[in-house]
Design a protein around this motif. Structure first.
Motif, PDB file in Angstrom:
ATOM      1  N   MET A 121     -95.138 -12.924  -6.862  1.00 22.71           N
ATOM      2  CA  MET A 121     -96.099 -13.481  -7.829  1.00 22.71           C
ATOM      3  C   MET A 121     -96.329 -14.976  -7.607  1.00 22.71           C
ATOM      4  SD  MET A 121     -97.262 -11.147 -10.067  1.00 22.71           S
ATOM      5  CE  MET A 121     -96.835  -9.483 -10.624  1.00 22.71           C
ATOM      6  N   VAL A 126    -103.985 -14.147 -10.736  1.00 20.11           N
ATOM      7  CA  VAL A 126    -103.539 -14.119 -12.135  1.00 20.11           C
ATOM      8  C   VAL A 126    -104.167 -12.918 -12.848  1.00 20.11           C
ATOM      9  CG1 VAL A 126    -103.192 -16.612 -12.201  1.00 20.11           C
ATOM     10  CG2 VAL A 126    -105.413 -15.674 -12.863  1.00 20.11           C
ATOM     11  N   TYR A 127    -103.749 -12.679 -14.073  1.00 23.46           N
ATOM     12  CA  TYR A 127    -104.326 -11.583 -14.866  1.00 23.46           C
ATOM     13  C   TYR A 127    -105.523 -12.038 -15.691  1.00 23.46           C
ATOM     14  CZ  TYR A 127    -101.270  -7.521 -14.178  1.00 23.46           C
ATOM     15  OH  TYR A 127    -100.635  -6.426 -13.660  1.00 23.46           O
ATOM     16  N   GLY A 129    -107.203 -15.790 -18.075  1.00 27.28           N
ATOM     17  CA  GLY A 129    -106.994 -17.178 -18.477  1.00 27.28           C
ATOM     18  C   GLY A 129    -108.309 -17.921 -18.578  1.00 27.28           C
ATOM     19  N   GLY A 134    -109.079 -16.999 -13.626  1.00 31.09           N
ATOM     20  CA  GLY A 134    -108.746 -16.126 -14.754  1.00 31.09           C
ATOM     21  C   GLY A 134    -109.972 -15.478 -15.361  1.00 31.09           C
ATOM     22  N   THR A 137    -111.278 -12.827 -12.994  1.00 29.34           N
ATOM     23  CA  THR A 137    -110.387 -11.659 -13.004  1.00 29.34           C
ATOM     24  C   THR A 137    -110.634 -10.823 -14.248  1.00 29.34           C
ATOM     25  OG1 THR A 137    -108.717 -12.883 -11.761  1.00 29.34           O
ATOM     26  CG2 THR A 137    -107.982 -10.888 -12.876  1.00 29.34           C
ATOM     27  N   SER A 169    -105.670 -19.498  -8.489  1.00 23.82           N
ATOM     28  CA  SER A 169    -105.366 -20.475  -9.546  1.00 23.82           C
ATOM     29  C   SER A 169    -104.468 -21.604  -9.046  1.00 23.82           C
ATOM     30  CB  SER A 169    -104.725 -19.767 -10.739  1.00 23.82           C
ATOM     31  OG  SER A 169    -105.691 -18.955 -11.382  1.00 23.82           O
ATOM     32  N   TRP A 176     -95.509 -20.163  -9.568  1.00 27.02           N
ATOM     33  CA  TRP A 176     -95.322 -18.757  -9.966  1.00 27.02           C
ATOM     34  C   TRP A 176     -96.208 -18.479 -11.169  1.00 27.02           C
ATOM     35  CZ3 TRP A 176     -94.345 -15.932 -14.300  1.00 27.02           C
ATOM     36  CH2 TRP A 176     -93.979 -14.592 -14.123  1.00 27.02           C
ATOM     37  N   GLN A 177     -96.950 -17.387 -11.120  1.00 21.84           N
ATOM     38  CA  GLN A 177     -97.682 -16.934 -12.306  1.00 21.84           C
ATOM     39  C   GLN A 177     -97.891 -15.431 -12.213  1.00 21.84           C
ATOM     40  OE1 GLN A 177    -101.073 -19.315 -13.425  1.00 21.84           O
ATOM     41  NE2 GLN A 177    -101.753 -17.856 -14.984  1.00 21.84           N
ATOM     42  N   TYR A 178     -97.627 -14.767 -13.319  1.00 24.63           N
ATOM     43  CA  TYR A 178     -97.761 -13.309 -13.387  1.00 24.63           C
ATOM     44  C   TYR A 178     -99.217 -12.929 -13.186  1.00 24.63           C
ATOM     45  CZ  TYR A 178     -96.095  -8.721 -15.032  1.00 24.63           C
ATOM     46  OH  TYR A 178     -95.706  -7.404 -15.127  1.00 24.63           O
ATOM     47  N   GLY A 179     -99.464 -11.876 -12.404  1.00 27.54           N
ATOM     48  CA  GLY A 179    -100.845 -11.513 -12.140  1.00 27.54           C
ATOM     49  C   GLY A 179    -101.005 -10.199 -11.415  1.00 27.54           C
TER      50      GLY A 179
END
Length: 391
Positions: A121, A126-127, A129, A134, A137, A169, A176-179
């Motif tokens: 990740m 990303v998921y 934002g 974001g 997405t 992003s 690190w970023q969840y996605g």
């Protein structure tokens, strides 16, 4: 088996959560050294129909799908089919010429996103934002949902190619970023294997492990076992939730064009236990070796650098943990918000499916619920605290 006083404590704690209408029902399992020492089910799988939770109830895993996707990548890795530093564009052309959003402007990425970035990740995907990546997405997943039941549904590879064209992003590897990284990993498995992702998982993981109730959709004879999903009704109770979140058909009643490596699987607690036990057994189960021990060791190790860890540390309920290969790994139990051991690993799903393996303790905990935005709930931590403080 657990002592009667501990058994009663677990049952009563779970019942209190159901009685308080935090959750409708649950399956809970504890394994010690590969053996089941506790299983309990309580509550309802369908509040409206009064259908009770059963051991063979089927749950939507959502992000608990991700460790399965990580395992599929490890299988390709140990066969020499991929290198973790392969650029994603080698398999998914949409990832060529990526751009990064910096101070409101788009600039060429310093380097290409690779498979290693996806596993951890640290890709910049990303998921959702407020930034451009974001927003785009979010829009892509809205399109995915709008086409879900159309004559032209979006497939696994189309989604991955489209994700590659969205501005990152951050620079690959810099944070690190969840996605959406695991969805792209599923598409890479397709590209390398020449099979649909669901076919690969069935042939290489589910059938060898005997996970007969796990897949991206349910045949008609299994659909009456699918648990209903609930959300808070704002008045201290629960009401039905039935939206197809992240492009996952909520009823799981048709073979989806998009097989989500990040969120798409449905399973039972017993099937999930076969997967987690395989990992605890260093890659094998009942004489079937799925992964080599060194591959499992790599898969279950913390992978973040000091600067990447700063991104993960913003997730306050994950204090005392790092991340690697689509899972949390406990690194400092003293900082964690619950009792555990160094090296413990696992993940949970958006609707509350949860597992944790602790090799040091020989312990596995599995908890299955279906509640909107659940993730790891207070009840999940309460139950595991009882177990970890005892065994």
């Amino acid at each position: 088996m657990l002592e009667p006083n501990i058994t009663n404590l677990l049952k009563n704690t779970l019942k209190a959560s159901i009685d308080n209408k935090e959750i409708a029902g649950a399956n809970f399992m504890v394994l010690k050294d590969g053996n089941e020492v506790f299983y309990h089910e309580d509550g309802l799988a369908d509040l409206e129909a009064g259908r009770p939770m059963t051991r063979d109830s089927i749950f939507r895993l959502y992000s608990m799908t991700k460790p399965v996707t990580s395992a599929s990548i490890m299988m390709l890795l140990e066969r020499g089919a991929i290198d973790l530093f392969d650029p994603v564009s080698r398999y998914i052309p949409g990832f060529k010429n990526q751009r990064v959003e910096k101070n409101g402007e788009l600039v060429p990425a310093g380097r290409e996103v690779n498979i290693h970035d996806l596993l951890n990740m640290t890709s910049g995907l990303v998921y959702g934002g407020t930034n451009l990546g974001g927003q785009q997405t979010d829009a892509l997943f809205q399109e995915l949902g709008s086409r879900l039941y159309s004559e032209n549904p979006m497939g696994t590879m189309e989604l991955a190619n489209r994700l590659g064209q969205i501005p990152l992003s951050f620079e690959p590897g810099s944070n690190w970023q969840y996605g959406t990284s695991a969805d792209v990993l599923g598409a890479i498995v397709e590209a390398v294997s020449g099979m649909r992702y669901g076919q690969f998982l069935k042939k290489e993981i589910f059938e060898p492990l005997g996970m007969k109730d796990t897949g991206f959709w349910l045949p008609e004879e299994n659909r009456d076992r699918l648990v209903k999903t609930y959300q808070e009704d704002g008045e201290g109770g629960l009401k039905l939730y039935s939206h197809s979140h992240l492009g996952i058909g909520h009823q799981m009643d048709r073979d989806p064009a998009f097989e989500s490596g990040g969120a798409g699987l449905a399973s039972t607690i017993d099937d999930a236990a076969k997967f987690t036990t395989m990992l605890m057994n260093q890659g094998s189960l009942n004489g079937v070796q799925l992964l080599k021990p060194r591959s499992v060791q790599h898969m279950t190790s913390a992978a973040l650098t000091d600067w990447q860890q700063k991104g993960f540390d913003t997730w306050h309920t994950m204090r005392g943990h790092s991340y690697g290969n689509q899972m949390r790994i406990m690194t400092d139990p003293g900082k964690a918000g619950f009792i555990g051991s160094p090296g413990e690993y696992g993940w949970d799903g958006w609707l509350g499916a949860y597992f944790s393996n602790s090799p040091r303790d020989g312990l596995t905990i599995l908890f299955m619920i279906q509640k909107k935005d659940a993730g790891t709930m207070a009840i999940t931590r309460k139950l595991r605290n009882i177990v970890f403080s005892t065994l």
